[in-house]
Design a protein around this motif. Structure first.
Motif, PDB file in Angstrom:
ATOM      1  N   ARG A 160       0.807  -1.220   0.000  1.00 56.40           N
ATOM      2  CA  ARG A 160       0.000   0.000   0.000  1.00 56.40           C
ATOM      3  C   ARG A 160       0.845   1.277   0.000  1.00 56.40           C
ATOM      4  O   ARG A 160       0.290   2.375   0.034  1.00 56.40           O
ATOM      5  CB  ARG A 160      -0.932   0.007   1.217  1.00 56.40           C
ATOM      6  N   ALA A 161       2.182   1.148  -0.044  1.00 50.85           N
ATOM      7  CA  ALA A 161       3.030   2.344  -0.028  1.00 50.85           C
ATOM      8  C   ALA A 161       4.376   2.026  -0.682  1.00 50.85           C
ATOM      9  O   ALA A 161       5.099   1.144  -0.214  1.00 50.85           O
ATOM     10  CB  ALA A 161       3.244   2.845   1.402  1.00 50.85           C
ATOM     11  N   ASP A 162       4.726   2.765  -1.725  1.00 50.36           N
ATOM     12  CA  ASP A 162       5.986   2.520  -2.430  1.00 50.36           C
ATOM     13  C   ASP A 162       7.186   2.749  -1.519  1.00 50.36           C
ATOM     14  O   ASP A 162       8.174   2.008  -1.583  1.00 50.36           O
ATOM     15  CB  ASP A 162       6.089   3.431  -3.660  1.00 50.36           C
ATOM     16  N   TRP A 163       7.117   3.788  -0.667  1.00 50.15           N
ATOM     17  CA  TRP A 163       8.257   4.071   0.200  1.00 50.15           C
ATOM     18  C   TRP A 163       8.519   2.914   1.155  1.00 50.15           C
ATOM     19  O   TRP A 163       9.678   2.600   1.473  1.00 50.15           O
ATOM     20  CB  TRP A 163       8.041   5.366   0.985  1.00 50.15           C
ATOM     21  N   LEU A 164       7.428   2.251   1.619  1.00 48.30           N
ATOM     22  CA  LEU A 164       7.566   1.149   2.560  1.00 48.30           C
ATOM     23  C   LEU A 164       8.115  -0.089   1.865  1.00 48.30           C
ATOM     24  O   LEU A 164       8.946  -0.817   2.425  1.00 48.30           O
ATOM     25  CB  LEU A 164       6.208   0.862   3.201  1.00 48.30           C
ATOM     26  N   ALA A 165       7.676  -0.316   0.630  1.00 47.02           N
ATOM     27  CA  ALA A 165       8.228  -1.432  -0.149  1.00 47.02           C
ATOM     28  C   ALA A 165       9.729  -1.240  -0.355  1.00 47.02           C
ATOM     29  O   ALA A 165      10.518  -2.195  -0.229  1.00 47.02           O
ATOM     30  CB  ALA A 165       7.505  -1.539  -1.491  1.00 47.02           C
ATOM     31  N   ALA A 166      10.150  -0.002  -0.659  1.00 47.49           N
ATOM     32  CA  ALA A 166      11.577   0.274  -0.841  1.00 47.49           C
ATOM     33  C   ALA A 166      12.350   0.082   0.458  1.00 47.49           C
ATOM     34  O   ALA A 166      13.486  -0.426   0.454  1.00 47.49           O
ATOM     35  CB  ALA A 166      11.763   1.697  -1.366  1.00 47.49           C
ATOM     36  N   TYR A 167      11.763   0.483   1.566  1.00 49.45           N
ATOM     37  CA  TYR A 167      12.372   0.289   2.885  1.00 49.45           C
ATOM     38  C   TYR A 167      12.628  -1.199   3.147  1.00 49.45           C
ATOM     39  O   TYR A 167      13.709  -1.592   3.613  1.00 49.45           O
ATOM     40  CB  TYR A 167      11.443   0.884   3.932  1.00 49.45           C
ATOM     41  N   GLU A 168      11.635  -2.050   2.850  1.00 54.84           N
ATOM     42  CA  GLU A 168      11.792  -3.485   3.064  1.00 54.84           C
ATOM     43  C   GLU A 168      12.853  -4.072   2.130  1.00 54.84           C
ATOM     44  O   GLU A 168      13.631  -4.952   2.537  1.00 54.84           O
ATOM     45  CB  GLU A 168      10.452  -4.197   2.849  1.00 54.84           C
TER      46      GLU A 168
END
Length: 263
Positions: A160-168
């Motif tokens: 639900r969030a591109d920034w969170l996917a990149a963080y993971e």
């Protein structure tokens, strides 16, 4: 009850990050506890709940607030010390119910509870650390007729969030023992393989400061096992990237809770 073998080792791992765990791990949305009551058929007010792997008491306190009598069981001495300190500091100011929490150091695969002594046995972020067959056998032993087993896990919802996917993805690339949604084989622990359960996903949103979010990161087992210097470098990199996206320093984190209940 004495703690031996894998449980003692697990207790040592999380005792090393007890302060971070206590300060920064997220709680759970109210909807989780409404769903727990509905799916289990157990009214939390007045229920006896064995909270296995209670840690610093995040779920135990929430259950107490809803009127449950909670036996909070964990192998970690330092984790339980934080639970007791929190319990004492808030015991006179509970707004929702008259529940209690009793801390017990012990092994979730050998519960120090009499047969038929509990209405619920719960595992908040903890069932995957136990032996599936032994833990379920013990839970069934201590449950009253009509009782239930419940397990739940908070997870970030990276889809639900591109920034969170990149963080993971950065975690997966930098931490050799990372286990999370950036890996195609990742999933929530399969408690359904050990007993028949009803399953539900519950979405919620967490507002959290960047530094608290990263303190939460330090409390995870895959970070604890990293060399200190490497862990510090990873946290610094993540902080820089997060502040680039959220310069005000507050994250809006899409979350979801997986709940599984066996009656």
């Amino acid at each position: 009850m004495s703690v031996t073998g894998p449980s003692r080792a697990l207790g040592r791992v999380f005792d090393r990050v007890a302060d971070a765990y206590d300060a920064a791990r997220p709680g759970y949305p109210d909807e989780l506890f409404r769903a727990l009551g509905e799916m289990s058929g157990v009214e939390l007010a007045g229920a006896t709940v064995v909270d296995v792997g209670a840690g610093t008491g995040i779920s135990a306190r929430a259950l107490r607030e809803r009127g449950a009598r909670v036996v909070a069981l964990d192998p970690g001495r330092e984790m339980l010390a934080r639970l007791v300190a929190r319990n004492l500091s808030s015991s006179t100011a509970e707004p929702r119910g008259q529940g209690v929490v009793v801390a017990v150091q012990g092994d979730g695969d050998a519960l120090p509870i009499r047969d038929g002594g509990a209405d619920l046995v719960t595992y908040a972020q903890s069932w995957h650390w136990l032996d599936p067959a032994a833990s379920v056998t013990e839970a069934r032993r201590v449950l009253r007729v009509g009782g239930a087993i419940a397990a739940w896990w908070n997870t970030t919802d990276a889809g639900r969030a591109d920034w969170l996917a990149a963080y993971e993805v950065r975690l997966a690339e930098s931490c050799p023992t990372y286990w999370g949604p950036a890996l195609p084989e990742w999933n929530v622990p399969q408690i359904a393989a050990a007993l028949p359960v009803e399953e539900r996903w519950l979405r919620w949103t967490r507002l959290v400061a960047v530094d608290d979010f990263l303190l939460d990161l330090r409390s995870h087992s895959y970070m604890v096992t990293m060399p200190q210097e490497a862990a510090d470098e990873l946290v610094a990199m993540q902080r820089a990237e997060l502040l680039r996206v959220f310069p005000e320093g507050v994250l809006t984190v899409p979350m979801r809770v997986y709940l599984a209940v066996g009656r």
